[in-house]
Design a protein around this motif. Sequence first.
Motif, PDB file in Angstrom:
ATOM      1  N   ASP A   1       0.829  -1.209   0.000  1.00  0.00           N
ATOM      2  CA  ASP A   1       0.000   0.000   0.000  1.00  0.00           C
ATOM      3  C   ASP A   1       0.862   1.257   0.000  1.00  0.00           C
ATOM      4  OD1 ASP A   1      -2.245  -1.588   0.026  1.00  0.00           O
ATOM      5  OD2 ASP A   1      -2.676  -1.265   2.166  1.00  0.00           O
ATOM      6  N   LEU A   2       1.899   1.250   0.827  1.00  0.00           N
ATOM      7  CA  LEU A   2       2.774   2.416   0.926  1.00  0.00           C
ATOM      8  C   LEU A   2       3.476   2.684  -0.396  1.00  0.00           C
ATOM      9  CD1 LEU A   2       4.247   4.640   2.565  1.00  0.00           C
ATOM     10  CD2 LEU A   2       5.968   2.909   3.082  1.00  0.00           C
ATOM     11  N   VAL A   3       4.136   1.667  -0.944  1.00  0.00           N
ATOM     12  CA  VAL A   3       4.915   1.849  -2.178  1.00  0.00           C
ATOM     13  C   VAL A   3       4.008   2.200  -3.350  1.00  0.00           C
ATOM     14  CG1 VAL A   3       6.445   0.680  -3.818  1.00  0.00           C
ATOM     15  CG2 VAL A   3       6.823   0.412  -1.360  1.00  0.00           C
ATOM     16  N   GLY A   4       2.763   1.720  -3.334  1.00  0.00           N
ATOM     17  CA  GLY A   4       1.837   2.016  -4.427  1.00  0.00           C
ATOM     18  C   GLY A   4       1.062   3.310  -4.257  1.00  0.00           C
ATOM     19  N   SER A   5       1.270   4.002  -3.156  1.00  0.00           N
ATOM     20  CA  SER A   5       0.460   5.192  -2.879  1.00  0.00           C
ATOM     21  C   SER A   5       0.906   6.410  -3.678  1.00  0.00           C
ATOM     22  CB  SER A   5       0.513   5.528  -1.385  1.00  0.00           C
ATOM     23  OG  SER A   5       1.782   6.042  -1.045  1.00  0.00           O
ATOM     24  N   VAL A   6      -0.024   7.319  -3.843  1.00  0.00           N
ATOM     25  CA  VAL A   6       0.246   8.582  -4.531  1.00  0.00           C
ATOM     26  C   VAL A   6       1.303   9.375  -3.758  1.00  0.00           C
ATOM     27  CG1 VAL A   6      -0.769  10.797  -5.202  1.00  0.00           C
ATOM     28  CG2 VAL A   6      -2.046   8.687  -5.565  1.00  0.00           C
ATOM     29  N   GLN A   7       1.199   9.394  -2.435  1.00  0.00           N
ATOM     30  CA  GLN A   7       2.160  10.139  -1.620  1.00  0.00           C
ATOM     31  C   GLN A   7       3.577   9.611  -1.812  1.00  0.00           C
ATOM     32  OE1 GLN A   7      -0.646   8.785  -0.378  1.00  0.00           O
ATOM     33  NE2 GLN A   7      -1.829  10.409   0.589  1.00  0.00           N
ATOM     34  N   PHE A   8       3.714   8.295  -1.916  1.00  0.00           N
ATOM     35  CA  PHE A   8       5.040   7.695  -2.113  1.00  0.00           C
ATOM     36  C   PHE A   8       5.628   8.162  -3.448  1.00  0.00           C
ATOM     37  CE2 PHE A   8       8.090   4.291  -3.012  1.00  0.00           C
ATOM     38  CZ  PHE A   8       8.705   4.129  -1.771  1.00  0.00           C
ATOM     39  N   ARG A   9       4.808   8.147  -4.491  1.00  0.00           N
ATOM     40  CA  ARG A   9       5.275   8.610  -5.808  1.00  0.00           C
ATOM     41  C   ARG A   9       5.606  10.100  -5.779  1.00  0.00           C
ATOM     42  NH1 ARG A   9       1.240   5.026  -7.290  1.00  0.00           N
ATOM     43  NH2 ARG A   9      -0.244   6.649  -7.773  1.00  0.00           N
ATOM     44  N   GLU A  10       4.837  10.883  -5.024  1.00  0.00           N
ATOM     45  CA  GLU A  10       5.133  12.315  -4.898  1.00  0.00           C
ATOM     46  C   GLU A  10       6.464  12.542  -4.183  1.00  0.00           C
ATOM     47  OE1 GLU A  10       1.645  13.814  -2.943  1.00  0.00           O
ATOM     48  OE2 GLU A  10       0.525  13.993  -4.816  1.00  0.00           O
TER      49      GLU A  10
END
Length: 155
Positions: free
Chosen positions: A106-115
């Motif tokens: 969930d963390l690695v796939g999150s929008v925040q992680f990509r940001e």
Amino acid sequence: MAEFSNLMLRARESADKSLRELSSIVGVSAGQLSNYERGVSVPKREVVIAIADALDIPTDFALMVAGYAPVYYNAADQEAAQVAEEHSNYFTRISSYEDIVNSIDDLVGSVQFREIQAAVLNAKVLQPRLSAEKVATFTKLEIAIKLFKEAQSEL
């Protein structure tokens, strides 16, 4: 190590300290400090710590850049202690292996992680204009991103 020499030089200039001033603080000759800044030699671990303290560079970051293992979770390092406590609280809430795998996915796939990844990449472009402290912060983020991705692929 060239990376430490660059970090040391930028941090010293940012702190507006001369080699002589730094020498009197860390107890190493100005000539030897100059060798470190020019990449001629690498300081011993305890000297890296003294330089980091004198120039307000995060200790773990300075050690890693100089090629030494960091001092994770040293009780004297309030920031590391706080991070350790936060992670301890987080991991005690995870009840099973599946929860860990799902949480990391969930963390690695999150929008925040990509940001965050994008911000770190942008910071690398701006690196010569950033303070040593900001470079240290973005380097920590870059390391964390790599560690989370590795953990995801290994689980």
